[in-house]
Each structure stands twice: as C-alpha cells, then as structure tokens.
Design a protein around this motif. Structure first.
Motif, PDB file in Angstrom:
ATOM      1  N   VAL A 242       0.874  -1.179   0.000  1.00 21.51           N
ATOM      2  CA  VAL A 242       0.000   0.000   0.000  1.00 21.51           C
ATOM      3  C   VAL A 242       0.909   1.227   0.000  1.00 21.51           C
ATOM      4  CG1 VAL A 242      -1.838   1.235   1.187  1.00 21.51           C
ATOM      5  CG2 VAL A 242      -1.756  -1.268   1.262  1.00 21.51           C
ATOM      6  N   SER A 243       1.061   1.841  -1.156  1.00 20.05           N
ATOM      7  CA  SER A 243       2.036   2.924  -1.304  1.00 20.05           C
ATOM      8  C   SER A 243       1.465   4.297  -0.978  1.00 20.05           C
ATOM      9  CB  SER A 243       2.602   2.929  -2.729  1.00 20.05           C
ATOM     10  OG  SER A 243       1.553   3.073  -3.667  1.00 20.05           O
ATOM     11  N   GLY A 244       0.160   4.396  -0.813  1.00 18.13           N
ATOM     12  CA  GLY A 244      -0.449   5.692  -0.517  1.00 18.13           C
ATOM     13  C   GLY A 244       0.057   6.273   0.794  1.00 18.13           C
ATOM     14  N   THR A 245       0.294   7.577   0.794  1.00 17.55           N
ATOM     15  CA  THR A 245       0.799   8.232   2.003  1.00 17.55           C
ATOM     16  C   THR A 245      -0.317   8.737   2.907  1.00 17.55           C
ATOM     17  OG1 THR A 245       0.933  10.366   0.863  1.00 17.55           O
ATOM     18  CG2 THR A 245       2.900   8.970   0.831  1.00 17.55           C
ATOM     19  N   THR A 246      -1.505   8.854   2.370  1.00 19.57           N
ATOM     20  CA  THR A 246      -2.613   9.375   3.179  1.00 19.57           C
ATOM     21  C   THR A 246      -3.879   8.577   2.886  1.00 19.57           C
ATOM     22  OG1 THR A 246      -3.763  11.405   3.852  1.00 19.57           O
ATOM     23  CG2 THR A 246      -3.342  11.120   1.493  1.00 19.57           C
ATOM     24  N   HIS A 247      -4.761   8.473   3.877  1.00 13.32           N
ATOM     25  CA  HIS A 247      -5.967   7.656   3.778  1.00 13.32           C
ATOM     26  C   HIS A 247      -7.204   8.533   4.001  1.00 13.32           C
ATOM     27  CE1 HIS A 247      -3.642   3.798   3.968  1.00 13.32           C
ATOM     28  NE2 HIS A 247      -2.778   4.615   4.521  1.00 13.32           N
ATOM     29  N   TRP A 248      -8.278   8.251   3.280  1.00 13.56           N
ATOM     30  CA  TRP A 248      -9.471   9.101   3.346  1.00 13.56           C
ATOM     31  C   TRP A 248     -10.544   8.447   4.201  1.00 13.56           C
ATOM     32  CZ3 TRP A 248     -14.096   7.291   1.165  1.00 13.56           C
ATOM     33  CH2 TRP A 248     -13.980   6.156   0.351  1.00 13.56           C
TER      34      TRP A 248
ATOM     35  N   TYR B 260      -2.162   8.715   8.088  1.00 14.36           N
ATOM     36  CA  TYR B 260      -1.035   9.293   7.369  1.00 14.36           C
ATOM     37  C   TYR B 260       0.156   8.348   7.485  1.00 14.36           C
ATOM     38  CZ  TYR B 260       2.410  12.786   5.897  1.00 14.36           C
ATOM     39  OH  TYR B 260       3.406  13.453   5.219  1.00 14.36           O
ATOM     40  N   GLY B 261       0.945   8.258   6.418  1.00 10.43           N
ATOM     41  CA  GLY B 261       1.996   7.262   6.334  1.00 10.43           C
ATOM     42  C   GLY B 261       3.022   7.289   7.445  1.00 10.43           C
TER      43      GLY B 261
ATOM     44  N   ASN C  78       0.868   2.311   8.343  1.00 14.23           N
ATOM     45  CA  ASN C  78       0.607   1.895   6.967  1.00 14.23           C
ATOM     46  C   ASN C  78       0.148   0.438   6.993  1.00 14.23           C
ATOM     47  OD1 ASN C  78       2.024   0.243   4.608  1.00 14.23           O
ATOM     48  ND2 ASN C  78       1.468   2.245   3.771  1.00 14.23           N
TER      49      ASN C  78
END
Length: 456
Positions: A92-98, A118-119, A123
């Motif tokens: 999961v490379s995303g740095t932020t989550h909604w 937030y990463g 994570n």
C-alpha cells in the motif's frame, strides 16, 4: 519509573485468521497465535517458546515459529483497509488515507474503528510486518522503524526522562548505541552508568541507588558473542522498578525471545536476520502495548518511518527466516568446533562451544547459538589481512544475518581509526576475525577457510 506489568497480549491486529493450521514437529512449539481483535495472551510466566491463546480457537491446534513466520499478521479479511484475496501481502504505497464522513473520522480518532490516517503514523503493509514480528516475539505490540539505530534512539528517548533519568548499560553493548548513550544522553542531563556484562554484584550495587530508569544491553554481544542472564537481570531490575531493554539482533527472534524471559523491550536491527537478504535497512521494537505506545509517539516526531516497499521486502524475507537461521546455527557450530582445534587458531568465540564461559547461560535461554563466530588467528595484523583476502566465498563486508557469508577484521573495519587503548578496552585485537555465515554449503565454507589459513 515503574515497569509495565501488563500481560503479554495480541497487539490488536486488524486481520482475522481464516483458518488455523495443523501443527508440525518443532523444538519451538507455541499454542495457536490467532490475530483476532482484542485477543490476549497470558503473561511471561510461560517458558520461552510456549504461549497459550486466551481466546479459544475453533479447533485445537498449535503453531510453531516456522509457521508464524509465514502466516502471522497476514490473510487480510474483508473488514481491512485492503480488501484482497492475494496470498502475497499488497504494497500500500499511498501516504494518506481518506474517510467516508466526519463521523467516520471521529470513530477512527476515538479508537472504535481500525484504519490509517497518514503514512508517518502507520501503513497497512507495515502493520502486517509489525503483527508478524509481535507473534514471533510473543509481544503485545511492535513498532517497525527505518533502522536499528533509530529503534534504539527512539526507545531511549521515549523511556528515559531528560534531567532525571538514569541509564545503566554494559561496556559490551553496540558501539554506536554506546556512543549515543555516553555522548548524547549525558548532555540531556541523563545519568549514565556502565557495568561489566554479568557482573551482577556491580549491577545490584547500582540498582540499590534506587534511581535507575532503564537497563540496556545486547545479548549476544558483538563481536565476542557474550551472553547475559536475561531472566536474572530482569528479576533484579524489576525489584527496583527498572525497565529492561535487550538488543537481540545477533540471536534473531528464532533463537531467543527476551520478553518471555522477563525483558520489557526487545529491539532488533531488522536489517540482519529478520530481513535476511542484505537489501533493506530497518529496525523494530517489541513489548507491551503501553510501552510501545510511548515509543511510537517519539517515533512519529523523529520521522523514522519505513517505506511500504521496504516492509514488503522484510515480510518476504521473514517467511524463510526460520529455515535460514537453522542453517546458519548449524554451520556456525560446526565451524566453531573445527576452528577450535585448528593449529592456526588461538581462540574461538561462540556461545555454542562447551568451552565458552557463556555456554550455560546461552543454552538456558536460546534454542540456537546464532550464525556469527569470532576467532583470533595465530598471526599479526597483516597476516590476518592475507587470510581474509584469500577467502573466496565470504564477502569482506560489515553486517550479518543474510544469505551470503561475510567476513571482517574488526581492527581494519568496525574499529578502524580508534586508538590502541580504545581497541584494547573493547577486546579488539589485530588478529581478531568475525565471520557471519550465510546459507552456503558447510563443506564449501570449510574448505575455503582451511585453504586460506594454510596460506598465512
């Protein structure tokens, strides 16, 4: 500072094990570790390697370290942030989550729903790695960091109060950690005391002062492979409310589990045996939820987050750790015995040898003695350099625990540039060699070492 007394527990993993695996024969047997939310494990009164699950499984089964290394922390369920049926853990490379709504965000903030924000704070891929290490260490919680040194620094800063804390460590602890404790912590108004490894009378005398916050050391040590009696040290320290932190890097979670012996915190350079392939740098800290939560706050400020890609590489490396370590244990013990009787070797340092002063302690708390041996060659600085240069299989390199064997002469590598007095204080002679064995065939390594010794 009073030590944490919370029982060893599952670290609240968000994954749910879909099925329990049948047991296999192993010398490192544990009762089923199932990553169910809120499941707890009993305390450290259980012997090393035997932990019973408080939450009854659907059928009686047991999991061993070999199985935990493969499956613990994985098998993500539908309620997890990553909905997948992939056998391999996704990166999961995303740095932020909604979040779906403000109410959803508040639910997360209040701890009523597991997710990520937030990463730098967490994570999904890193969490899988943390859960896997927790299972292997029998820990409530694990924090994975960007390096082993970052793990050590975050632990010390979080648990020792500036201006009032007191750290006791050993003269044999990791050289960079020793320098940080001596040079940096002392400037923060933290009292620092060094004791000789296994000088229990000296340790008792220091503890009787009543102001020791944390005891920190390596076990086994590098490069002389000395071992401290973790259970005894923990008992002495806990009587005085002192926390115990063990750097178990040279043992690996397969060979030694300090938390089951009474330690409060165990740290590793995950770069070594845990990752196992000389291709990723990381550290990890395991212990109670209460202590790891305190360290995690400092970790967030220090910014020592590991990337999801690096976490994935360690997860992949961990799956073969038990197999690798078993081979490295076997090779090292056979080689130590061979070299102990070789006419060109003056002394061998390895806790697996009956002649080692640390053998009884190591045997009581380790299931294997590790993949590193050190020895003194019957030659001078330049003669030993010729021996090292003549070796064909090991790489001349620092580090340890990977698939490839590595060799170094500490006087011209790890301790290069230090004064003779400083080297003598650390037991570093010009003729000392450290070999970290990989997974090559023993007979090939044996023949290579013998031919190199013959050319001195």
């Amino acid at each position: 500072m009073a030590r944490s007394s919370s029982p060893l527990a599952n670290n609240g993993s968000s994954t749910e094990q879909r099925r329990l695996l049948r047991s296999r024969r192993s010398s490192k047997r544990v009762t089923t570790w199932s990553p169910l939310r809120g499941a707890t494990l009993p305390g450290a009164e259980h012997p090393a390697g035997v932990i019973a699950a408080a939450t009854a499984p659907k059928r009686d089964s047991t999991l061993f370290d070999e199985t935990l290394a493969v499956h613990a922390g994985e098998k993500m369920g539908k309620n997890d942030p990553v909905d997948t049926d992939s056998i391999a853990t996704p990166i999961v490379s995303g740095t932020t989550h909604w979040f779906e709504s403000s109410d959803d965000l508040i639910t997360f903030k209040e701890g009523r729903r597991h997710s990520f924000e937030y990463g730098r704070y967490g994570n999904p891929t890193v969490k899988v790695l943390e859960d896997k290490i927790s299972a292997l260490e029998r820990a409530e919680s694990t924090l994975v960091t960007s390096s082993g040194m970052n793990a050590i620094v975050a632990t010390l800063l979080a648990l020792v109060q500036p201006g009032a804390g007191h750290v006791v460590t050993t003269t044999e602890c990791y050289s960079e950690a020793r320098a940080f404790i001596c040079d940096k912590l002392s400037k923060m108004g933290i009292k620092v005391t060094f004791v000789e490894l296994n000088d229990m009378n000296m340790l008792k005398a220091v503890l009787d002062q009543g102001d020791v916050t944390l005891f920190y050391t390596d076990c086994p040590t590098n490069p002389h492979l000395k071992c401290i009696d973790i259970k005894l040290v923990a008992e002495l320290c806990h009587r005085k409310g002192t926390l115990v932190c063990i750097d178990s890097t040279l043992a690996s979670p397969i060979n030694q589990k300090p938390l089951t012996l009474g330690a409060d915190i165990v740290v590793h350079s995950a770069t070594k045996y845990i990752a196992g392939h000389h291709d990723v740098i990381a550290g990890c800290i395991s212990g109670s939820q209460a202590l790891i939560s305190r360290i995690r706050v400092w970790h967030h400020d220090l910014g020592g987050a590991i990337s999801p890609d690096a976490a994935y590489m360690i997860i992949r490396g961990l799956k073969t750790m038990a197999l690798r370590v078993e081979t490295q244990n076997r090779t090292s013990l056979r080689m130590a015995r061979l070299l102990e009787n070789h006419p060109k070797i003056e002394r061998v340092y390895y806790p697996g040898l009956l002649s080692s002063p640390w053998h009884d302690i190591a045997k009581s708390q380790m299931t294997g003695f590790g993949g590193v041996i050190s020895f003194e060659v019957a030659s001078d600085l330049h003669g030993v350099m010729r021996f090292v240069d003549t070796l064909e299989i090991p790489f001349i390199a620092t580090s340890l625990g990977g698939c490839e064997s590595l060799v170094q002469q500490p006087a011209v590598m790890s301790f290069w540039g230090q004064s003779e007095e400083e080297k003598a204080k650390n037991g570093i002679k010009d003729n000392l060699v450290r070999l970290s064995f990989g997974i090559e065939k023993f007979e090939d390594l044996r023949d290579d070492i013998i031919q190199a010794l013959e050319k001195i």
